[in-house]
Scaffold this motif. Structure first.
Motif: not given
Length: 828
Positions: A227-256
């Motif tokens: 209640x009272x929280x702002x919901x945003x959907x960040x699972x967008x597919x980005x055709x110009x990159x051929x990947x969803x946000x979650x795919x790029x984010x996983x590659x980013x997080x895997x740098x750790x």
């Protein structure tokens, strides 16, 4: 407006010029694709800025950063208050500042993938903290607030997002402190009475809002009240990159990688919930009430129209067709009054011009390592892979002068120009800037003024600036290119190293810790490395503290040739303390050591601290034991045990059968071995057979949430999350008559003095009745833990499990911890 735009350019360049990146970003080896150019064109039409704030490398939500930077096109930055110095290392033995260097580079690699910028502060990760009050007793709160305000006034975020709640909870004290600092800075950055000296360079800035990026794991359930929280959907597919946000984010997080955070790619809907903390509450969108279009840039109406025509007419088969119009847009932008967004849009458009022409440039050294006496060859190489007219003008290298070329760049013809950089072009020895000075306190690096302290690194200090004129324009693009050394390896291909200025001679001790037992003498060894070709005749001398005695006060030496090493040995006796070697050569004094850190997922790193050898002089009884050591996440205990006189073999998976184990008096499992070594589960019966037949098995701490097997000891026990973070917290010996506290060394309260960072972590909880609990303790005001050290006899042998942080204490040379660990090994 009194913003220093030169400084702004340096801060923004890591994103605006990702193909000529500064701040130790990975060196880019290609130009943008047509689809990437189209995406970057979309981003030119986006106005908006977000600052994400947390405490450590890997705290950040890479999905959120990827979505903000790549999908939404906002200027997005992550402020990590620390570099992760106090964490664990799953890929090697580096700890403390060396681990912080690794994790700094892992964060930069992550941002290189997800499109964010990266910043830090002067805060040192001093280890786990249970509450923000403890954190701020060690961190300098006002200094960190000042640095945060500087960053906010520089980056001008419309929205600040914290990863953690500012309300105290069961999380790490650093986490809560990071959110509290962000919230405090949210108000302070817009207040001219706060840090008014900053207003000589910057303007006040008041963000629109600050929100907390909540998550189910903070609440323990996915069904928490939203209640009272702002919901945003960040699972967008980005055709110009051929990947969803979650795919790029996983590659980013895997740098750790040092933290073992390899992540699976995610696709599909990804809701995130943001809780307003202060400022205007958003209703439907993160940027509610924020102008995110061209109307934010005064006088840009015609520019917007012109740019949208470029966008509509973009030809992915011939991006160069957009260059004349982009040059016109750039010229019109430059006519506007200086402002924050004007500078950003100029740099974005300039990047598009470079990408549309396929322009690529490198500044390559003839060798990676050099001394102040060396002149170094530099090759400027560039190519214009388009039909657009281009002229190479001048090249600037700080303290080396200007190289006037004025040469046309023919289409798709590589242009090269050699330049000899004179001695003294680089004036500072290669070293992480935050480690150049002694810490101001245990929790704070002496990283300089706020504008310095927030930087990730200073790799941009040695770079070439190229002037390139496109389409016969009178105003050149100025392109900053990092100066690097390029080489190839057969199994990895083309690689780069950042240049390293080193002294003429380096002092490298064989070990950072020398053990001098029982008032006797020990042999210390170090080597001198000649870093250039000159003949060197000098003297090696020593200073000491706290009663340490070097029995050979000075040694004359002669050495010649780059890379030539000479080894020197000398006797040491006396008390615990330190030895500071130094070299006197040609009227100068040199004290630098040198250490390189090399992993395939980050650039090669160099550390050149003052040479120092810590001396530990324990009064300790030992015997001639053979030890088999099963390495876990990486520690330096085997080296310490060898220095104590034990024979230590590091065991591999094939060595874990009973016939191989039985030749050892003691088997020791290193920290987190049961989190990292999959062979230990299948080898459980072999290890227990070894114990039952008379062997001794010592297991050091493991985390409770990533065990590869729960079969560790001869009888069951569970590992809890209990820990003692206050290193001075008293420990109670529960069974003073137990042999482990009496043989071969008598253990008393004094043996728990002088410990570093913590007492221990991940103590046992529920335990089988066969185990004897030997120690108890607690942080101030908390319930007592009695699962710190367990012991049981099984058949003819013995088993110990301990959460005590021996992996920190033994390499630090703590005499009491050494004595207690010896007793574990030699307990009758």
């Amino acid at each position: 407006m009194n913003i220093t735009y030169r400084f702004l350019f340096l801060l923004l360049s890591a994103v605006i010029y990702p193909f000529f990146a500064t701040h130790a970003q990975p060196v880019k080896t290609r130009s943008a694709t047509a689809s990437e150019i189209r995406l970057n064109m979309n981003h030119v039409n986006r106005f908006g800025s977000v600052l994400y704030v947390a405490a450590h490398p890997d705290d950040e939500n890479t999905r959120m950063i990827s979505w903000l930077a790549l999908e939404k096109g906002y200027q997005t930055a992550y402020l990590s208050y620390t570099r992760g110095d106090g964490g664990q290392n799953l890929i090697g033995s580096e700890q403390a500042v060396e681990l912080g260097m690794i994790r700094t580079q892992e964060l930069l690699a992550a941002r290189h993938i997800d499109g964010g910028q990266q910043y830090f502060s002067s805060a040192c990760d001093f280890g786990f903290s249970k509450n923000p009050e403890e954190t701020f007793s060690i961190w300098n709160r006002n200094k960190l607030l000042e640095e945060t305000v500087w960053l906010i006034r520089t980056l001008r975020p419309d929205v600040i997002i914290t990863r953690f709640s500012p309300e105290p909870s069961g999380t790490h004290g650093h986490h809560t402190a990071s959110a509290q600092l962000a919230l405090e800075a949210f108000f302070a950055s817009g207040n001219p009475e706060m840090f008014p000296e900053q207003l000589r360079k910057l303007d006040v800035w008041q963000p629109k809002r600050i929100l907390w990026n909540t998550s189910w794991f903070f609440y323990g359930t996915r069904d928490y009240d939203k209640t009272g929280l702002l919901k945003v959907d960040i699972g967008t597919f980005m055709p110009l990159l051929g990947q969803s946000v979650g795919e790029i984010a996983a590659e980013s997080r895997s740098r750790h990688r040092s933290q073992g955070f390899g992540s699976a790619r995610q696709r599909g809907e990804e809701p995130e919930y943001l809780k307003p903390l202060a400022g205007d509450k958003p209703v439907t969108d993160l940027m509610d009430g924020v102008e995110t279009g061209w109307s934010r840039l005064q006088g840009s109406e015609k520019i917007e129209t012109a740019f949208n025509i470029i966008l509509r007419n973009f030809n992915p088969d011939a991006p160069v067709e957009s260059v004349p119009a982009l040059m016109d847009v750039r010229a019109e932008l430059k006519k506007l009054n200086p402002s924050f967004w004007r500078e950003i849009k100029i740099r974005q458009v300039e990047k598009l011009i470079l990408d549309c022409t396929g322009f690529f440039a490198e500044a390559l050294l003839s060798k990676p390592v050099f001394t102040p006496n060396d002149s170094v060859k530099l090759s400027i190489e560039c190519i214009n892979r388009s039909k657009a007219p281009a002229l190479m003008g001048r090249v600037f290298v700080k303290d080396a002068g200007v190289l006037a070329l004025n040469t046309p760049l023919q289409s798709n013809v590589l242009y090269k120009k050699a330049w000899v950089l004179p001695p003294g072009t680089v004036k500072e020895y290669a070293n992480p800037f935050w480690l150049n000075e002694e810490k101001t306190s245990p929790g704070m690096f002496n990283a300089g003024l706020p504008e310095q302290a927030v930087k990730p690194s200073e790799s941009d200090k040695f770079s070439a600036v190229l002037e390139v004129y496109f389409n016969n324009a009178k105003d050149p693009l100025q392109i900053t290119v990092p100066i690097v050394y390029k080489f190839t390896e057969p199994d990895r291909g083309e690689l780069f190293r950042y240049p390293e200025l080193v002294p003429p001679i380096s002092i490298v001790p064989k070990t950072s810790l020398l053990i001098v037992k029982n008032g006797t003498k020990s042999i210390c060894e170090l080597k001198l490395i000649s870093n250039d070709e000159r003949l060197k005749k000098g003297k090696l001398e020593f200073t000491t503290d706290n009663g340490v005695k070097v029995l050979t006060p000075s040694i004359d030496f002669e050495i010649q040739g780059e890379g030539i090493e000479k080894i020197f040995r000398f006797e040491v006796t006396g008390n615990s303390g330190r030895i500071f070697p130094k070299v006197k050569l040609d009227g100068n004094e040199y004290t630098q050591s040198i250490k390189r850190i090399t992993y395939t997922h980050i650039p090669d790193l160099i550390l050149q601290p003052k040479a120092e050898i810590r001396v530990s002089a324990p009064i300790v009884k030992t015997s001639a034991l053979t030890v088999g050591y099963i390495e876990g996440a990486g520690d330096e205990i085997p080296q310490v045990l060898r220095a104590l006189g034990y024979q230590v073999d590091v065991l591999k998976e094939d060595d874990l059968d009973f016939n191989s184990l039985k030749k050892y008096n003691v088997i020791i499992a290193g920290v987190r071995a049961y989190n990292t070594k999959s062979a230990l589960g299948p080898k459980y019966e072999e290890l227990m057979k070894y114990v039952q037949s008379g062997g001794k098995f010592i297991v050091q701490y493991n985390t409770s949430n990533s065990l590869l097997t729960d079969k560790i000891g001869p009888y069951p026990f569970k590992i809890s999350r209990n820990r003692i973070t206050v290193e001075e917290a008293p420990l109670e010996i529960l069974n003073p008559s137990h042999p482990v506290f009496n043989k071969p060394n008598k253990i008393s309260a004094s043996d728990f003095e002088g410990w570093v960072q913590e007492r221990g972590l991940y103590f046992t909880g529920e335990t089988d009745a066969h185990y004897t609990k030997l120690l108890s303790g607690a942080d101030p005001g908390e319930a007592v833990s009695d699962g710190i050290l367990l012991h049981t006899r099984y058949g003819k042998g013995q088993f110990f499990y301990t959460g005590l942080s021996f992996f920190r204490q033994l390499p630090a040379g703590n005499p009491g911890a050494i004595r207690l660990f010896v007793n574990l090994m030699e307990c009758p």
